[in-house]
Enzyme design. Structure first.
Site, PDB file in Angstrom:
ATOM      1  N   MET A 268      -6.650  -4.984  16.790  1.00 33.41           N
ATOM      2  CA  MET A 268      -8.241  -5.313  16.870  1.00 33.41           C
ATOM      3  C   MET A 268      -8.817  -6.345  17.622  1.00 33.41           C
ATOM      4  SD  MET A 268      -9.184  -2.292  15.745  1.00 33.41           S
ATOM      5  CE  MET A 268      -7.389  -1.751  16.245  1.00 33.41           C
TER       6      MET A 268
ATOM      7  N   CYS B 115     -11.828   1.302  17.160  1.00 34.36           N
ATOM      8  CA  CYS B 115     -10.658   0.480  16.896  1.00 34.36           C
ATOM      9  C   CYS B 115      -9.802   0.383  18.226  1.00 34.36           C
ATOM     10  CB  CYS B 115     -10.044   1.002  15.578  1.00 34.36           C
ATOM     11  SG  CYS B 115      -9.430   2.553  15.756  1.00 34.36           S
ATOM     12  N   MET B 116      -9.547   1.320  18.839  1.00 34.21           N
ATOM     13  CA  MET B 116      -8.370   1.275  19.769  1.00 34.21           C
ATOM     14  C   MET B 116      -8.892   1.923  21.617  1.00 34.21           C
ATOM     15  SD  MET B 116      -7.260   4.699  20.486  1.00 34.21           S
ATOM     16  CE  MET B 116      -8.710   5.681  19.901  1.00 34.21           C
TER      17      MET B 116
ATOM     18  N   LYS C 147       0.811  -1.198  -0.162  1.00 33.59           N
ATOM     19  CA  LYS C 147       0.020   0.119   0.119  1.00 33.59           C
ATOM     20  C   LYS C 147       0.979   1.288   0.014  1.00 33.59           C
ATOM     21  CE  LYS C 147      -2.313  -1.375   3.613  1.00 33.59           C
ATOM     22  NZ  LYS C 147      -1.792  -2.606   3.928  1.00 33.59           N
TER      23      LYS C 147
ATOM     24  N   GLY D  12      -4.516   1.012  14.000  1.00 35.26           N
ATOM     25  CA  GLY D  12      -4.786   0.821  12.601  1.00 35.26           C
ATOM     26  C   GLY D  12      -4.766   2.006  11.680  1.00 35.26           C
ATOM     27  N   GLN D  13      -4.731   3.224  12.473  1.00 38.85           N
ATOM     28  CA  GLN D  13      -4.856   4.495  11.693  1.00 38.85           C
ATOM     29  C   GLN D  13      -3.658   5.450  12.064  1.00 38.85           C
ATOM     30  OE1 GLN D  13      -9.130   6.071  11.133  1.00 38.85           O
ATOM     31  NE2 GLN D  13      -9.293   5.355  13.222  1.00 38.85           N
TER      32      GLN D  13
END
Length: 811
Positions: A352, A175-176, A91, A389-390
């Site tokens: 996650m 998510c966190m 990516k 994740g971000q």
């Protein structure tokens, strides 16, 4: 997207520059913004390179961005970046192409009937401001861990210090947030004590329900590279599904969903039974803790004695844990022996799998507690570490405080002293910040999707830099209902059409990544900076400007909250001559570096919990710095790799080896928790006999809004699928490529079957990725969430699976 090949002389010069930069980085000195030499582009013009963090996950890889003729034309891994050392994932190597999808949004659009019509920015800003002004208490803002730090600072100040509303939340709630409550419960302060350096020093790496080989491949490669150099490192995958990570592990421990709680307690039980817990570390640095049944909403619980702790663990024998989890008793003993061996350096990683969990706070606390109980803490390689994740879930949400209960720098809205402190720092009147937390994500969208006369007291909702129409759980309840409601107004700031813009009443075209200035904060406390490099297309504009422009229009309309104590607009910025710069006017926004001004204001908030940040210009020179960043006697700035450890953390006092200086119990001790195993709220039964698990794939990031516009990634993974165990597929009479219906009590989705692909679920389980906007698996998931973090559980709910015949009619 490649510049022309280098000739030998240029290659040698470039290699020399890279080597020199590596020496500088090794010495801990700052490095310049441009590390690659200028290259000649195909059109005869030079390709100009500059640094930026990658736009995708929370790893925080640095890329070199090559610009020619106003476009990003080349991407390279940054060899001077400690995070990725010149390497990128698939990516990352294609990140430049996210800017150039054919369907970029380029003009504001207002709903008219079943479609949207173009309007001007002035009309859009005025429309938003007037809706807020008419009912500020019925307005909410929903942001993202993709917000830059400046964007988060602006939104947080606008809502909490301007409107006096805490109805602001972000998708990191999904998510966190359980990682946050876990850190707070154990240490009294959020975010990991260790850093990525632990991956270079550990000799045991345990993955707790995560798949870093595909989700954080650059980090995982550090460990695999060590093996290739002949180093011995034991990799253990504790999961519910075989993945590409499993392929690299010596041990795979497959457990039944939710029973990670039992496994963690089983390890602690073994440490006590074997007498291998670190009595010296615990006696000096820890207290024992449990929840208080008389105050079940208090996540900080109440004290317990060691004897009470040992008694609570007594049932969790290896055999009992096996009966709950399916993990063989001898493997529980193996884990206990590993943690009982102080010669080992053990790092635990999770993401996650532990966080998206109705008992996410509990399992986070238990994994921290295993490390504390065994003394595997505070040395390089000994660390419990959550990954995000971000790209700025940490920097913009956890640190800036853009959740409904938080304030900047680790403060909370419920604490009066914290509110007064923030009001002073923001220069607004006392009492402006409200004490009651706003709505968390699930509740915010539930209120928005409920009729106004039936308790739905959020009527206007502004979404920035995220796609809740695809990522929310139980979409029929929390998002799709909006389509049938009158009086609900959805504003979406976006770069491409999404599942969220489909129901938007007003769509605002946004700038993205290097089309604007920005800063991110990654998973290892590293704050990173970049400059705008190219212009956004059409009329697309920065999200930060959008927020400030609406705030100023409210100021013009007479909203008192848009004034500070000095009577000036709360986002007033002056130039070097002391003149006010009208940054709310787009043509003047870049007359000054708004990011720099917002960051310098925010820096003052960060010292309260020793999350100190350096001046903005230090980040311009560096590839990120890990906080706390403390000024040295000679005027240089030093980052911190290992918090709470006396050999590295400047806030550890008195020569202590370890000091948990923000401890819940105010005695410099961390908390070792007991939390029992509990069943999840929904389990398979005769009607819905399968477990459903959801997650990501290597090629796509989150909802595929950006990666879906990159042809190479889209071709590699064009659509979603469902993984089935081969025996389950045989029983259902389906083969690879056949279509099945996945159905829960909330909805259904039809997907092609993939058997023995990259992943392989256990018997009775299915896995579906969520990137595909044409197949929304979150119409199936449930919205049950952790009682403390309010984070939903996307990893387990009950479904049934039926073959879809060629005629499309399930039977």
């Amino acid at each position: 997207m490649n510049a022309r090949a280098l000739d030998r002389r240029e290659f040698i010069r470039r290699s020399a520059l890279t080597a020199a930069g590596a020496v500088i980085a090794a010495r801990g000195e700052s490095v310049g913004a441009v590390s690659l030499p200028l290259l000649q582009g195909s059109g005869g013009d030079e390709v100009v390179w500059d640094k930026a963090p990658c736009r995708f996950c929370g790893t925080g890889c640095h890329v070199q961005v090559g610009v020619q003729d106003g476009r990003v034309v080349a991407i390279a891994g940054d060899p001077l970046a400690e995070v990725n050392r010149g390497l990128l994932c698939v990516k990352g190597y294609h990140v430049g192409k996210i800017l150039y999808g054919a369907d970029r949004l380029t003009t504001p659009m207002l709903r008219r009937g079943d479609g949207h019509v173009p309007i001007t920015w002035d009309e859009a800003i005025d429309l938003i401001a007037r809706r807020i002004h008419a009912a500020p208490d019925r307005f909410a803002m929903y942001g993202s861990g993709q917000w830059t730090i400046g964007e988060g600072c602006a939104a947080n100040k606008f809502m909490k210090a301007g409107l006096g509303s805490n109805h602001i939340d972000g998708n990191p709630r999904l998510c966190m947030s359980s990682a946050v409550t876990g850190f707070l419960s154990c240490y009294g302060v959020d975010e990991p004590a260790g850093c990525y350096d632990d991956l270079d020093a550990c000799n045991v790496l345990i993955m707790w329900g995560n798949n870093p080989a595909e989700m954080h491949p650059v980090l995982f490669s550090r460990v695999i590279d060590r093996r290739a150099r002949g180093e011995e490192i034991l990799l253990i995958d504790i999961g519910t599904r075989r993945t590409r990570t499993t392929d690299h592990c010596q041990e795979y421990l497959e457990f039944r969903p939710q029973t990670d709680l039992a496994i963690a307690n089983g390890i602690a039980h073994q440490l006590l039974k074997n007498g291998s817990w670190d009595t010296d570390f615990v006696s000096k640095h820890c207290n024992f803790r449990q929840l208080d049944p008389e105050q079940p909403a208090n996540m900080y619980g109440k004290p317990m004695t060691f004897d009470e702790y040992a008694a609570a663990l007594e049932p969790y024998t290896p055999e009992y844990v096996q009966s709950l989890s399916g993990v063989p008793a001898e493997k529980i003993r193996m884990l206990g022996d590993l943690f009982g061996d102080r010669s080992r350096r053990i790092t635990s990683l999770w993401c996650m799998g532990m966080n998206q969990h109705t008992r996410g706070t509990a399992i986070n606390c238990l994994v921290h507690s295993i490390h504390l109980l065994s003394g595997h803490f505070g040395r390089p390689g000994d660390a419990p570490t959550s990954l995000t994740g971000q790209p700025s879930a940490c920097g913009t949400v956890r640190e800036v405080g853009t959740l409904s209960h938080l304030l900047p720098g680790g403060r909370t809205v419920a604490n009066e002293a914290h509110r007064r402190d923030c009001e002073d720092l923001w220069n607004v009147p006392q009492g402006r910040i409200k004490a009651a937390p706003g709505y968390h994500t699930v509740l915010m969208f539930e209120k928005f999707c409920t009729p106004s006369d039936a308790g739905g007291d959020i009527d206007t909702l502004w979404v920035q830099v995220t796609n809740p129409g695809q990522t929310l759980p139980n979409l029929h309840k929390l998002f799709n209902r909006k389509a049938d409601l009158e009086g609900k107004f959805l504003i979406v700031s976006e770069v491409y059409p999404t599942a969220t813009t489909r129901l938007a009443d007003l769509i605002l075209p946004s700038a993205m990544w290097v089309e604007k200035n920005g800063m991110y904060g990654n998973s290892e406390r590293r704050t990173q900076q970049w400059f705008k490099m190219v212009q956004p297309p059409g009329e697309a504009r920065d999200d930060c400007w959008q927020t400030i422009a609406v705030a100023h229009r409210l100021h013009e309309l007479g909203h008192e909250g848009m004034k500070g104590n000095d009577g000036e607009f709360i986002f007033t910025i002056r130039d070097e001559r002391g003149q006010i710069v009208p940054i709310w006017q787009w043509e003047r926004y870049y007359d000054v570096n708004v990011d720099r001004h917002l960051f310098e204001e925010y820096r003052r908030f960060t010292r309260y919990k020793n999350k100190d940040l350096a001046p903005y210009d230090e980040y311009v020179r560096a590839r990120g710095l890990r906080w706390p960043v403390v000024e040295q006697p000679g005027g240089t700035w030093r980052e911190t790799r290992f918090r709470f450890a006396g050999f590295d953390d400047p806030y550890v006092t008195g020569g202590a080896e370890i000091q948990f200086y923000h401890s819940v119990t105010k005695d410099d001790r961390a908390l070792v928790w007991f939390r029992p195993y509990e069943d999840p709220p929904e389990m398979p039964d005769a009607e819905y006999p399968f477990w459903l698990d959801t997650g990501r794939v290597l090629e796509h990031w989150h909802t595929g809004t950006m990666t879906g516009r990159i042809s190479e990634l889209r071709r590699a993974m064009p659509r979603a699928y469902v993984e089935l165990h081969p025996d389950d597929a045989r029983d259902l009479g389906v083969q690879r490529g056949d279509v099945v219906r996945i159905e829960s009590r909330r909805g259904h989705i039809d997907l092609p079957v993939w058997i023995n692909g990259r992943g392989s679920p256990a018997r009775g389980q299915v896995f579906v990725p969520f990137f595909d906007e044409t197949r929304l698996i979150n119409e199936v998931t449930l919205d049950a969430h952790d009682p403390f973090s309010r984070q939903p559980d996307y990893k387990k709910c009950a479904v049934r699976v039926k073959r879809v015949p060629p005629d499309g009619q399930t039977r």
